[in-house]
Design an enzyme around this catalytic site. Structure first.
Site, PDB file in Angstrom:
ATOM      1  N   GLN A   1       0.817  -1.211   0.000  1.00 53.28           N
ATOM      2  CA  GLN A   1       0.000   0.000   0.000  1.00 53.28           C
ATOM      3  C   GLN A   1       0.850   1.259   0.000  1.00 53.28           C
ATOM      4  O   GLN A   1       2.072   1.228   0.143  1.00 53.28           O
ATOM      5  CB  GLN A   1      -0.931  -0.009   1.213  1.00 53.28           C
TER       6      GLN A   1
ATOM      7  N   HIS B   1       0.231   5.716   1.088  1.00 48.44           N
ATOM      8  CA  HIS B   1      -0.662   6.731   1.640  1.00 48.44           C
ATOM      9  C   HIS B   1      -0.388   8.076   0.971  1.00 48.44           C
ATOM     10  O   HIS B   1       0.761   8.384   0.623  1.00 48.44           O
ATOM     11  CB  HIS B   1      -0.460   6.884   3.148  1.00 48.44           C
TER      12      HIS B   1
ATOM     13  N   GLU C   1       3.621   7.893   8.567  1.00 49.31           N
ATOM     14  CA  GLU C   1       3.622   7.027   9.732  1.00 49.31           C
ATOM     15  C   GLU C   1       5.024   6.499   9.989  1.00 49.31           C
ATOM     16  O   GLU C   1       5.965   6.775   9.227  1.00 49.31           O
ATOM     17  CB  GLU C   1       2.654   5.852   9.521  1.00 49.31           C
TER      18      GLU C   1
ATOM     19  N   HIS D   1       4.816   0.279   0.943  1.00 52.61           N
ATOM     20  CA  HIS D   1       5.200  -0.465   2.144  1.00 52.61           C
ATOM     21  C   HIS D   1       4.196  -1.573   2.438  1.00 52.61           C
ATOM     22  O   HIS D   1       3.056  -1.535   1.987  1.00 52.61           O
ATOM     23  CB  HIS D   1       5.293   0.467   3.353  1.00 52.61           C
TER      24      HIS D   1
ATOM     25  N   ARG E   1      -4.551   0.541  -1.661  1.00 55.14           N
ATOM     26  CA  ARG E   1      -3.997  -0.794  -1.875  1.00 55.14           C
ATOM     27  C   ARG E   1      -3.465  -0.910  -3.296  1.00 55.14           C
ATOM     28  O   ARG E   1      -4.194  -0.724  -4.262  1.00 55.14           O
ATOM     29  CB  ARG E   1      -5.071  -1.868  -1.658  1.00 55.14           C
TER      30      ARG E   1
END
Length: 325
Positions: free
Chosen positions: A93, A95, A112, A169, A189
């Site tokens: 995936q 972000h 993150e 990642h 995804r």
């Protein structure tokens, strides 16, 4: 003044398990993949479990008692801390950043980071990719050339990885992490191992165009200034800080005695115990600490103490950028 102790919000996942039963005694049924241990995200908030605000969720507390958080300008609690139990590979995936997420998802972007709590010997996870151009990236994705595209890196317990928006990642089977991130639930995804969701009998939805829009090409490992400070009864490792980490500070604290923390200029702190036992001495009161405990140190409480023989803690704080957005 009192620390704000929180009960997690749990999420079932196709790749989850029951391992969290060893940490939490109130785990709901099903394959639980995520424990949102410090969360103010809408409809997924952690709940205050003791003290003056018992029963409120963190989102309510943040909005009703802004003085506890330094009168922030941000409308929503800016950070989210999770435990993730990868009993199977997660989807590959990516972000989006704040700009893309605001336009397309009406949400924050999602940068993150992972501190590895458990990893089997020889474990690897997916971190980055090998494409040199957008055209090469699109071609390898279209042709399903995942072995050529995906970059695997070896990891072990205690490692730290920073995962900025735009970084491809995936956690892989047998890894447990504590994740600190912007408070966002936007995930695209790219690949899901062609597995079938037992609930629907279908493959899970992919987000190929959004992924192509947001993946950083070529991949570049982020630069971080790691700093270690040794004290008579503790070791403090700074894992992330501005300007290299624009959304949050992050520290790992190992306590082997009595250690006093000074808040300095941070509006408030998010604290999670990741191993060992000990206690928190806060405003003249003692609070027992053990694996799975999470709490917030509110604004204007300058000093407090940790006591333990082998107490390991992850601490984070929002940056001014997150507070003032």
């Amino acid at each position: 003044m009192e620390p704000i102790f929180l009960k997690p919000y749990f999420r079932s996942k196709i790749w989850g398990s029951r391992k969290f039963e060893k940490i939490f005694n109130d785990l709901p049924e099903g394959k639980i993949g995520e424990a949102w241990i410090i969360s103010g995200y809408p409809n997924c908030s952690s709940t205050v479990i003791k003290g003056s605000y018992q029963g409120l969720n963190l989102r309510e507390l943040y909005q009703q008692k802004p003085d506890l958080f330094g009168q922030p300008h941000a409308a929503e609690f800016p950070l989210l801390v999770k435990l993730l139990d990868a009993n199977d590979n997660l989807s590959v995936q990516v972000h989006p950043d704040d700009e893309y997420a605001k336009i397309h998802e009406n949400d924050s972007g999602k940068t993150e980071c992972w501190y590895i709590l458990q990893a089997e010997p020889g474990a690897k996870l997916i971190y980055g990719h090998h494409a040199e151009t957008k055209e090469q990236l699109a071609a390898w994705i279209k042709n399903g050339q995942w072995n050529k595209l995906l970059r695997y890196v070896p990891i072990k317990t205690g490692d730290f990885l920073y995962v900025p928006a735009g970084c491809v990642h995936a956690l892989t089977k047998g890894i447990m992490v504590i994740e600190t991130q912007q408070s966002s639930d936007v995930t695209y995804r790219l690949y899901d191992w062609d597995r079938i969701d037992n609930k629907t009998g279908q493959k899970r939805e992919l987000h190929i165009q959004q992924s192509l829009d947001t993946i950083q090409v070529p991949h570049v490992d982020p630069y971080l200034e790691r700093a270690v400070s040794k004290f008579p009864a503790a070791t403090l490792v700074r894992l992330a800080n501005p300007p290299y980490s624009p959304h949050f500070y992050l520290w790992q604290l190992d306590v082997f005695g009595e250690f006093e923390w000074n808040m300095l200029n941070y509006q408030y702190l998010l604290v999670s115990v990741i191993s060992g036992q000990g206690k928190l001495i806060f405003d003249g009161n003692d609070y027992n600490l053990s694996l799975g405990d999470s709490f917030i140190v509110p604004n204007k409480y300058n000093t407090f103490k940790f006591v333990g023989e082998s107490l390991k803690i992850i601490i984070s704080a929002p940056t001014n950028e997150e507070q003032d957005e």
